[in-house]
Design an enzyme around this catalytic site. Sequence first.
Site, PDB file in Angstrom:
ATOM      1  N   GLY A  72      -7.684  -1.870  10.605  1.00 42.31           N
ATOM      2  CA  GLY A  72      -8.270  -3.210  10.633  1.00 42.31           C
ATOM      3  C   GLY A  72      -7.243  -4.259  11.047  1.00 42.31           C
ATOM      4  O   GLY A  72      -7.554  -5.193  11.786  1.00 42.31           O
ATOM      5  N   ASN A 151     -12.371 -10.177   0.896  1.00 42.86           N
ATOM      6  CA  ASN A 151     -12.005  -8.948   0.193  1.00 42.86           C
ATOM      7  C   ASN A 151     -11.796  -9.154  -1.304  1.00 42.86           C
ATOM      8  O   ASN A 151     -11.997  -8.249  -2.093  1.00 42.86           O
ATOM      9  CB  ASN A 151     -10.759  -8.316   0.819  1.00 42.86           C
ATOM     10  N   GLN A 179     -14.791  -6.168   5.319  1.00 43.35           N
ATOM     11  CA  GLN A 179     -15.454  -6.045   4.012  1.00 43.35           C
ATOM     12  C   GLN A 179     -16.978  -6.125   4.117  1.00 43.35           C
ATOM     13  O   GLN A 179     -17.676  -6.051   3.099  1.00 43.35           O
ATOM     14  CB  GLN A 179     -14.945  -7.121   3.048  1.00 43.35           C
ATOM     15  N   GLY A 201     -11.884   1.818   9.043  1.00 42.48           N
ATOM     16  CA  GLY A 201     -12.542   3.033   8.565  1.00 42.48           C
ATOM     17  C   GLY A 201     -12.441   3.254   7.069  1.00 42.48           C
ATOM     18  O   GLY A 201     -13.431   3.600   6.409  1.00 42.48           O
ATOM     19  N   HIS A 202     -11.245   3.034   6.512  1.00 44.10           N
ATOM     20  CA  HIS A 202     -11.050   3.418   5.106  1.00 44.10           C
ATOM     21  C   HIS A 202     -11.759   2.492   4.125  1.00 44.10           C
ATOM     22  O   HIS A 202     -11.759   2.760   2.918  1.00 44.10           O
ATOM     23  CB  HIS A 202      -9.558   3.577   4.782  1.00 44.10           C
ATOM     24  N   THR A 238      -2.943   8.172  23.196  1.00 48.74           N
ATOM     25  CA  THR A 238      -3.874   9.293  23.052  1.00 48.74           C
ATOM     26  C   THR A 238      -4.712   9.106  21.801  1.00 48.74           C
ATOM     27  O   THR A 238      -4.195   8.773  20.735  1.00 48.74           O
ATOM     28  CB  THR A 238      -3.098  10.627  23.018  1.00 48.74           C
ATOM     29  N   CYS A 326      -2.309  -6.010  -1.657  1.00 47.79           N
ATOM     30  CA  CYS A 326      -1.009  -6.285  -1.050  1.00 47.79           C
ATOM     31  C   CYS A 326      -0.174  -7.211  -1.922  1.00 47.79           C
ATOM     32  O   CYS A 326       1.036  -7.197  -1.855  1.00 47.79           O
ATOM     33  CB  CYS A 326      -1.193  -6.933   0.313  1.00 47.79           C
TER      34      CYS A 326
HETATM   35  C1  LIG Z   1      -8.425  -3.960   4.288  1.00 51.57           C
HETATM   36  C2  LIG Z   1      -8.670  -5.176   5.076  1.00 51.57           C
HETATM   37  C3  LIG Z   1      -8.031  -5.386   6.313  1.00 51.57           C
HETATM   38  C4  LIG Z   1      -6.985  -4.460   6.859  1.00 51.57           C
HETATM   39  O1  LIG Z   1      -7.471  -3.188   7.213  1.00 51.57           O
HETATM   40  P1  LIG Z   1      -6.409  -1.999   7.350  1.00 51.57           P
HETATM   41  O2  LIG Z   1      -7.174  -0.897   8.008  1.00 51.57           O
HETATM   42  O3  LIG Z   1      -5.975  -1.639   5.967  1.00 51.57           O
HETATM   43  O4  LIG Z   1      -5.296  -2.491   8.209  1.00 51.57           O
HETATM   44  C5  LIG Z   1      -8.333  -6.528   7.020  1.00 51.57           C
HETATM   45  N1  LIG Z   1      -9.216  -7.422   6.555  1.00 51.57           N
HETATM   46  C6  LIG Z   1      -9.853  -7.262   5.387  1.00 51.57           C
HETATM   47  C7  LIG Z   1     -10.846  -8.286   4.944  1.00 51.57           C
HETATM   48  C8  LIG Z   1      -9.600  -6.138   4.602  1.00 51.57           C
HETATM   49  O5  LIG Z   1     -10.222  -5.991   3.427  1.00 51.57           O
END
Ligand SMILES: *Cc1c(COP(=O)(O)O)cnc(C)c1O
Length: 392
Positions: A72, A151, A179, A201-202, A238, A326
């Site tokens: 993200g 978030n 989010q 993705g996560h 890649t 964070c």
């Molecule tokens: C988690 C998050 C990100 C960052 O995503 P990553 O894949 O961990 O770099 C960015 N914006 C928001 C609102 C998030 O919750």
Amino acid sequence: MKRTVYADNNATTKVDERVVEEMLPYLSEYYGNPSSMHLFGGQVEKKLAEARERVATMLNAEPTEIVFTSCGTESDNMAIHSALMSAPEKRHIITTKVEHPAILNYCKHLSKRGYGVTFLSVDRQGMLDLNELYDSIGDETAIVSIMYANNETGVIFPIDEIGKIVKEKGSVFHTDAVQAAGKIPLDLQKSDTIDFLALSGHKFHAPKGVGILYVRRGTKFRPLLIGGHQERGRRPGTENTASIIAIGKAAELAQASLHDELTRVKAMRDRLEQELLARIPDSVVNGHPTLRTPNTLNISFKYVEGEAILLMLSEQGIAASSGSACTSGSLEPSHVLRAMGVPFTYSHGSLRLSLSRFNTEADIDDIIEKLPPIIQRLREISPFGREKEEPK
Ligand SMILES: *Cc1c(COP(=O)(O)O)cnc(C)c1O
């Protein structure tokens, strides 16, 4: 093993087993480079195209508008970088005070490099003043970057209204929708003012290390990485094939379970919220009463320390967060709650509980049973004390 409750889904989510199943062969049997002209490449290429289509379907977008990235953060940086490089004469950016560090810190970095940045304020409920937005956009504004959903609090911004203002003023619009994915409907045909949109993705049951940047057809684009022709030159390197296949499957599942998220998950969140407010005196919910993602509860308890709550919950097998992942570990109150003007005695004792489709009613019962005594115990030994004044 002791029963555990995972209520930190805004930090990361469990990879869905169906996603794992879909990606595994592409870590073993099908290891070809999708750019290769032989059959090893072809097998993987086809599967990548399917993943791109699945993501496009979730967003009601075109497959050619989907760019796969590494996270993200990369998608967010890419959108802003692209807008600045496409219009080098424009040196102004607009964002908000409550963005994720992927936007906030990139904008702070740019402001030290000679760009003008406007950080829009929010009110006590975490909402923007759209008149302030309107007045801030000028001819020199290269991009407006405003998140879809927060978030920390789950507050949802009125993205279509914001987009209309941005377009009326002739600027480019990016939204960090990390989010929002899987929690509220996303429709890029309907939301036709969005030029860029970032996903990770996560945050919706795919693995870590894969993201998406939606780039509306016709939007000027300049890449962040310079290299090969992958992703039509928009994101060389890649392809992370197994993870892209995974995020495609996760997108399909997110769409299928959206109704569950908006009903069952929301009902669990609402019950959790009502029970905690009823059982714990001096507690308040942070964020807008209705415009919130269905899975998120940010709640503050007066006279206690968020970090202490987390540790004691963790000892009892419950995983939550105090503010963003964070910044946890530091004693600074969250930048989001500070921007909302949450008083010091409350912002220090904030707790974020974020659910997913894998949570159950038993999880909610567990939190409702274990959290109130923890708050009570912490208040008995609180260094803040009930008499202590707000620092001036
Ligand atoms: C988690 C998050 C990100 C960052 O995503 P990553 O894949 O961990 O770099 C960015 N914006 C928001 C609102 C998030 O919750």
